[in-house]
Design a protein around this motif. Structure first.
Motif, PDB file in Angstrom:
ATOM      1  N   TYR A 201      -9.608   9.269   0.228  1.00  0.00           N
ATOM      2  CA  TYR A 201      -8.213   9.454   0.648  1.00  0.00           C
ATOM      3  C   TYR A 201      -7.791   8.471   1.741  1.00  0.00           C
ATOM      4  CZ  TYR A 201      -3.974  11.978   2.044  1.00  0.00           C
ATOM      5  OH  TYR A 201      -2.675  12.321   2.339  1.00  0.00           O
ATOM      6  N   ASP A 202      -8.550   8.390   2.828  1.00  0.00           N
ATOM      7  CA  ASP A 202      -8.185   7.503   3.930  1.00  0.00           C
ATOM      8  C   ASP A 202      -8.245   6.037   3.519  1.00  0.00           C
ATOM      9  OD1 ASP A 202      -7.649   9.590   5.686  1.00  0.00           O
ATOM     10  OD2 ASP A 202      -9.672   9.595   6.528  1.00  0.00           O
ATOM     11  N   SER A 203      -9.176   5.706   2.670  1.00  0.00           N
ATOM     12  CA  SER A 203      -9.298   4.337   2.181  1.00  0.00           C
ATOM     13  C   SER A 203      -8.097   3.966   1.310  1.00  0.00           C
ATOM     14  CB  SER A 203     -10.604   4.190   1.395  1.00  0.00           C
ATOM     15  OG  SER A 203     -10.729   2.892   0.898  1.00  0.00           O
ATOM     16  N   GLU A 204      -7.654   4.892   0.491  1.00  0.00           N
ATOM     17  CA  GLU A 204      -6.455   4.658  -0.327  1.00  0.00           C
ATOM     18  C   GLU A 204      -5.241   4.410   0.564  1.00  0.00           C
ATOM     19  OE1 GLU A 204      -7.948   7.725  -3.837  1.00  0.00           O
ATOM     20  OE2 GLU A 204      -6.365   8.339  -2.450  1.00  0.00           O
ATOM     21  N   ASN A 205      -5.090   5.246   1.597  1.00  0.00           N
ATOM     22  CA  ASN A 205      -3.964   5.089   2.516  1.00  0.00           C
ATOM     23  C   ASN A 205      -4.030   3.754   3.252  1.00  0.00           C
ATOM     24  OD1 ASN A 205      -3.041   7.594   1.760  1.00  0.00           O
ATOM     25  ND2 ASN A 205      -3.752   8.639   3.596  1.00  0.00           N
ATOM     26  N   ARG A 206      -5.221   3.365   3.674  1.00  0.00           N
ATOM     27  CA  ARG A 206      -5.406   2.085   4.368  1.00  0.00           C
ATOM     28  C   ARG A 206      -5.024   0.922   3.449  1.00  0.00           C
ATOM     29  NH1 ARG A 206      -9.403   3.517   6.813  1.00  0.00           N
ATOM     30  NH2 ARG A 206     -10.962   3.278   5.171  1.00  0.00           N
ATOM     31  N   SER A 207      -5.453   1.011   2.200  1.00  0.00           N
ATOM     32  CA  SER A 207      -5.120  -0.021   1.226  1.00  0.00           C
ATOM     33  C   SER A 207      -3.605  -0.114   1.027  1.00  0.00           C
ATOM     34  CB  SER A 207      -5.813   0.261  -0.107  1.00  0.00           C
ATOM     35  OG  SER A 207      -5.454  -0.696  -1.057  1.00  0.00           O
ATOM     36  N   ALA A 208      -2.938   1.025   0.958  1.00  0.00           N
ATOM     37  CA  ALA A 208      -1.484   1.046   0.783  1.00  0.00           C
ATOM     38  C   ALA A 208      -0.783   0.448   2.000  1.00  0.00           C
ATOM     39  CB  ALA A 208      -0.997   2.472   0.540  1.00  0.00           C
ATOM     40  N   ARG A 209      -1.252   0.773   3.200  1.00  0.00           N
ATOM     41  CA  ARG A 209      -0.660   0.194   4.414  1.00  0.00           C
ATOM     42  C   ARG A 209      -0.857  -1.318   4.456  1.00  0.00           C
ATOM     43  NH1 ARG A 209      -3.418   4.375   7.034  1.00  0.00           N
ATOM     44  NH2 ARG A 209      -2.099   6.177   7.314  1.00  0.00           N
ATOM     45  N   ASP A 210      -2.048  -1.762   4.087  1.00  0.00           N
ATOM     46  CA  ASP A 210      -2.330  -3.201   4.055  1.00  0.00           C
ATOM     47  C   ASP A 210      -1.428  -3.903   3.043  1.00  0.00           C
ATOM     48  OD1 ASP A 210      -4.301  -2.793   5.960  1.00  0.00           O
ATOM     49  OD2 ASP A 210      -5.976  -2.993   4.538  1.00  0.00           O
ATOM     50  N   THR A 211      -1.233  -3.269   1.899  1.00  0.00           N
ATOM     51  CA  THR A 211      -0.363  -3.836   0.864  1.00  0.00           C
ATOM     52  C   THR A 211       1.071  -3.920   1.369  1.00  0.00           C
ATOM     53  OG1 THR A 211      -1.782  -3.018  -0.894  1.00  0.00           O
ATOM     54  CG2 THR A 211       0.507  -3.511  -1.492  1.00  0.00           C
ATOM     55  N   ALA A 212       1.535  -2.886   2.047  1.00  0.00           N
ATOM     56  CA  ALA A 212       2.896  -2.900   2.598  1.00  0.00           C
ATOM     57  C   ALA A 212       3.045  -4.015   3.632  1.00  0.00           C
ATOM     58  CB  ALA A 212       3.227  -1.542   3.210  1.00  0.00           C
ATOM     59  N   ALA A 213       2.032  -4.213   4.464  1.00  0.00           N
ATOM     60  CA  ALA A 213       2.083  -5.294   5.460  1.00  0.00           C
ATOM     61  C   ALA A 213       2.135  -6.656   4.764  1.00  0.00           C
ATOM     62  CB  ALA A 213       0.884  -5.200   6.395  1.00  0.00           C
ATOM     63  N   SER A 214       1.369  -6.816   3.690  1.00  0.00           N
ATOM     64  CA  SER A 214       1.399  -8.065   2.918  1.00  0.00           C
ATOM     65  C   SER A 214       2.767  -8.264   2.279  1.00  0.00           C
ATOM     66  CB  SER A 214       0.319  -8.049   1.836  1.00  0.00           C
ATOM     67  OG  SER A 214      -0.961  -8.049   2.407  1.00  0.00           O
ATOM     68  N   LEU A 215       3.354  -7.185   1.791  1.00  0.00           N
ATOM     69  CA  LEU A 215       4.700  -7.229   1.218  1.00  0.00           C
ATOM     70  C   LEU A 215       5.680  -7.770   2.249  1.00  0.00           C
ATOM     71  CD1 LEU A 215       7.057  -6.318  -0.748  1.00  0.00           C
ATOM     72  CD2 LEU A 215       6.903  -4.128   0.415  1.00  0.00           C
ATOM     73  N   ALA A 216       5.666  -7.193   3.447  1.00  0.00           N
ATOM     74  CA  ALA A 216       6.585  -7.625   4.497  1.00  0.00           C
ATOM     75  C   ALA A 216       6.361  -9.092   4.858  1.00  0.00           C
ATOM     76  CB  ALA A 216       6.438  -6.738   5.723  1.00  0.00           C
ATOM     77  N   HIS A 217       5.108  -9.494   4.960  1.00  0.00           N
ATOM     78  CA  HIS A 217       4.776 -10.879   5.295  1.00  0.00           C
ATOM     79  C   HIS A 217       5.298 -11.838   4.220  1.00  0.00           C
ATOM     80  CE1 HIS A 217       2.585 -14.206   7.041  1.00  0.00           C
ATOM     81  NE2 HIS A 217       2.102 -14.472   5.845  1.00  0.00           N
ATOM     82  N   GLY A 218       5.058 -11.500   2.960  1.00  0.00           N
ATOM     83  CA  GLY A 218       5.514 -12.348   1.862  1.00  0.00           C
ATOM     84  C   GLY A 218       7.027 -12.452   1.788  1.00  0.00           C
ATOM     85  N   VAL A 219       7.705 -11.324   1.878  1.00  0.00           N
ATOM     86  CA  VAL A 219       9.162 -11.311   1.795  1.00  0.00           C
ATOM     87  C   VAL A 219       9.769 -12.047   2.988  1.00  0.00           C
ATOM     88  CG1 VAL A 219      11.207  -9.809   1.875  1.00  0.00           C
ATOM     89  CG2 VAL A 219       9.327  -9.269   0.337  1.00  0.00           C
ATOM     90  N   ASN A 220       9.097 -11.975   4.130  1.00  0.00           N
ATOM     91  CA  ASN A 220       9.598 -12.645   5.324  1.00  0.00           C
ATOM     92  C   ASN A 220       9.651 -14.165   5.162  1.00  0.00           C
ATOM     93  OD1 ASN A 220      10.686 -12.219   7.949  1.00  0.00           O
ATOM     94  ND2 ASN A 220       8.798 -13.033   8.812  1.00  0.00           N
ATOM     95  N   SER A 221       8.989 -14.697   4.150  1.00  0.00           N
ATOM     96  CA  SER A 221       9.054 -16.142   3.918  1.00  0.00           C
ATOM     97  C   SER A 221      10.370 -16.555   3.238  1.00  0.00           C
ATOM     98  CB  SER A 221       7.858 -16.610   3.076  1.00  0.00           C
ATOM     99  OG  SER A 221       7.942 -16.116   1.758  1.00  0.00           O
TER     100      SER A 221
END
Length: 101
Positions: free
Chosen positions: A61-81
């Motif tokens: 469970y916690d690993s899934e949540n961590r992966s989702a948070r990391d993905t969201a951070a990558s999303l923000a970083h990519g879109v910010n370009s």
């Protein structure tokens, strides 16, 4: 596989980029590591907001949540370009409700 969604405010476009590039970038970033279930653009209180719904490989469970948070951070970083961004939020689907991570 657990379902998550990330929402990101879009506050402007970077010079030389078209509006359609924002969603294209969001889907490409998330789709590079997870299955994208859906995407949409809403305008909330006059501010555009994209939502990307995606699945994370089932594990602990916690690993899934961590992966989702990391993905969201990558999303923000990519879109910010291609756009300037505002608030990023990540949610997990549980018992028919979206719970904030």
């Amino acid at each position: 596989m657990p379902s998550f969604r990330a929402t990101l405010q879009i506050t402007g476009l970077r010079p030389g980029h078209a509006p359609g590039e924002v969603m294209d970038m969001a889907i490409a970033v998330v789709g590079s590591s997870h299955v994208v279930e859906a995407n949409q653009l809403d305008v909330v209180a006059g501010v555009p907001r994209i939502t990307i719904r995606f699945m994370v490989e089932a594990s602990e469970y916690d690993s899934e949540n961590r992966s989702a948070r990391d993905t969201a951070a990558s999303l923000a970083h990519g879109v910010n370009s291609v756009a300037t961004t505002g608030v990023l939020r990540t949610y997990r689907r549980s018992a028919g409700k979206w719970l904030t991570l």
